[in-house]
Design an enzyme around this catalytic site. Structure first.
Site, mmCIF file in Angstrom:
data_model
loop_
_atom_site.group_PDB
_atom_site.id
_atom_site.type_symbol
_atom_site.label_atom_id
_atom_site.label_comp_id
_atom_site.label_asym_id
_atom_site.label_seq_id
_atom_site.Cartn_x
_atom_site.Cartn_y
_atom_site.Cartn_z
ATOM 1 N N GLU A 44 0.754 -1.359 0.140
ATOM 2 C CA GLU A 44 -0.029 0.098 -0.355
ATOM 3 C C GLU A 44 0.604 1.301 -0.148
ATOM 4 O O GLU A 44 1.824 1.338 0.829
ATOM 5 C CB GLU A 44 -1.201 0.204 1.124
ATOM 6 C CG GLU A 44 -1.619 1.178 1.170
ATOM 7 C CD GLU A 44 -2.554 1.873 2.253
ATOM 8 O OE1 GLU A 44 -3.865 2.120 2.934
ATOM 9 O OE2 GLU A 44 -2.084 0.513 3.580
ATOM 10 N N ASP A 118 -3.884 11.957 -1.299
ATOM 11 C CA ASP A 118 -3.483 13.366 -1.781
ATOM 12 C C ASP A 118 -4.239 13.411 -3.495
ATOM 13 O O ASP A 118 -3.210 13.627 -4.068
ATOM 14 C CB ASP A 118 -2.224 13.804 -1.689
ATOM 15 C CG ASP A 118 -2.960 15.767 -1.656
ATOM 16 O OD1 ASP A 118 -3.217 15.932 -2.398
ATOM 17 O OD2 ASP A 118 -1.773 16.300 -0.560
ATOM 18 N N LYS A 122 -4.588 20.851 -8.665
ATOM 19 C CA LYS A 122 -3.930 22.089 -9.512
ATOM 20 C C LYS A 122 -2.725 21.342 -10.347
ATOM 21 O O LYS A 122 -2.274 20.201 -10.125
ATOM 22 C CB LYS A 122 -2.582 22.992 -8.400
ATOM 23 C CG LYS A 122 -2.994 24.319 -7.688
ATOM 24 C CD LYS A 122 -2.369 24.908 -6.597
ATOM 25 C CE LYS A 122 -3.800 26.033 -6.139
ATOM 26 N NZ LYS A 122 -2.409 27.000 -5.045
ATOM 27 N N THR A 191 -10.246 3.067 5.812
ATOM 28 C CA THR A 191 -9.492 2.819 5.909
ATOM 29 C C THR A 191 -9.558 4.503 7.150
ATOM 30 O O THR A 191 -11.302 4.524 7.123
ATOM 31 C CB THR A 191 -8.313 3.940 4.530
ATOM 32 O OG1 THR A 191 -9.420 5.628 4.592
ATOM 33 C CG2 THR A 191 -8.004 3.144 3.693
ATOM 34 N N GLU A 192 -9.034 5.286 7.555
ATOM 35 C CA GLU A 192 -9.500 5.976 8.493
ATOM 36 C C GLU A 192 -10.005 7.083 7.610
ATOM 37 O O GLU A 192 -11.290 7.737 7.963
ATOM 38 C CB GLU A 192 -8.716 7.229 8.823
ATOM 39 C CG GLU A 192 -7.872 6.031 9.821
ATOM 40 C CD GLU A 192 -6.479 5.095 9.451
ATOM 41 O OE1 GLU A 192 -5.642 4.402 10.354
ATOM 42 O OE2 GLU A 192 -6.652 5.571 8.510
ATOM 43 N N TYR A 193 -9.640 7.782 6.557
ATOM 44 C CA TYR A 193 -10.337 8.550 5.891
ATOM 45 C C TYR A 193 -11.500 8.287 4.904
ATOM 46 O O TYR A 193 -13.054 8.655 4.979
ATOM 47 C CB TYR A 193 -9.695 9.184 5.227
ATOM 48 C CG TYR A 193 -8.607 9.773 4.908
ATOM 49 C CD1 TYR A 193 -8.873 11.538 5.281
ATOM 50 C CD2 TYR A 193 -7.182 10.120 4.570
ATOM 51 C CE1 TYR A 193 -8.453 12.177 5.435
ATOM 52 C CE2 TYR A 193 -6.105 10.978 5.132
ATOM 53 C CZ TYR A 193 -6.779 12.273 5.611
ATOM 54 O OH TYR A 193 -5.769 12.469 5.447
ATOM 55 N N GLU A 194 -12.225 6.847 4.783
ATOM 56 C CA GLU A 194 -12.656 6.168 3.542
ATOM 57 C C GLU A 194 -13.948 6.647 5.500
ATOM 58 O O GLU A 194 -15.647 6.671 4.974
ATOM 59 C CB GLU A 194 -12.743 4.727 4.112
ATOM 60 C CG GLU A 194 -13.636 3.988 2.828
ATOM 61 C CD GLU A 194 -14.061 2.760 2.695
ATOM 62 O OE1 GLU A 194 -14.407 2.200 2.031
ATOM 63 O OE2 GLU A 194 -12.399 2.413 2.746
#
Length: 212
Positions: A44, A118, A122, A191-194
């Site tokens: 990962e 991330d 831009k 995941t934590e973000y998920e």
């Protein structure tokens, strides 16, 4: 994401050489020796605090996992979990994901995971996206023939970009989910973000692609 500095982080790393490396060049082509048993190796890239890869290692003892993370304070969270669990099929590598071919031999990796990377929205930062062709070249170099890449994100723009990037690179898109948590997909490890984004009702995008 900026994480708080953890006192004694480097000491914890230095005191746990059986689980974590700050330089994997000496193990290039020999990663199986770091595990209890020889199994296919999955990596990962950008493991964050490690909820996903620790969960995968617990659920799939027949696979060897390597968490790759650049931020010291993030990988310490994974190491703390590993020191508690002592999973024989999990190793940690504190390095830059752009240099993976310095740490892994050609054909050494069976599968690559990219989770909530991330988005670098831009245009001038396009080359920093982990699904940019430059990164794909590195993944393919260390991957076995027809190895898979699994990608999850909450960012629609990054997902659309990744679909195009992988297709243009010549990878085969096998499966695509536009709302993973509203599908019949089984065995998802979050995941934590998920967890955070799904609780807000945001769709989670996922794809599986194969190197040809």
């Amino acid at each position: 994401m900026r994480l708080r500095n953890k006192p004694g982080a480097l000491d914890t790393i230095k005191n746990s050489p059986q689980y974590i490396l700050m330089d994997g060049t000496d193990w290039k082509g020999k990663w199986q020796q770091r595990f209890e048993k020889p199994h296919p190796i999955h990596i990962e890239v950008g493991s964050g605090k490690g909820q996903f890869i620790v969960g995968m290692a617990k659920a799939n003892p027949e696979i060897n996992y390597i968490a790759i993370e650049l931020q010291t304070n993030a990988i310490i969270s994974i190491l703390e979990k590993q020191l508690e669990e002592e999973l024989p099929n999990l190793q940690l590598l504190l390095v830059n994901g752009a240099d993976l071919d310095e740490y892994f031999e050609t054909g050494e990796i069976a599968q690559v995971y990219l989770n909530f990377s991330d988005p670098w929205p831009k245009t001038r930062h396009e080359k920093r996206r982990l699904t940019h062709k430059n990164f794909l070249q590195v993944y393919e170099k260390i991957a076995q023939p027809e190895a898979e890449l699994h990608f999850k994100t909450d960012n629609q723009g990054l997902f659309e970009y990744s679909l195009g990037s992988l297709s243009q690179y010549g990878m085969t898109l096998q499966k695509v989910w536009l709302n993973l948590h509203d599908s019949q997909f089984e065995g998802n490890v979050m995941t934590e973000y998920e967890e955070k984004f799904s609780k807000k009702g945001q769709p989670i995008y996922r794809l599986e692609a194969k190197f040809n």
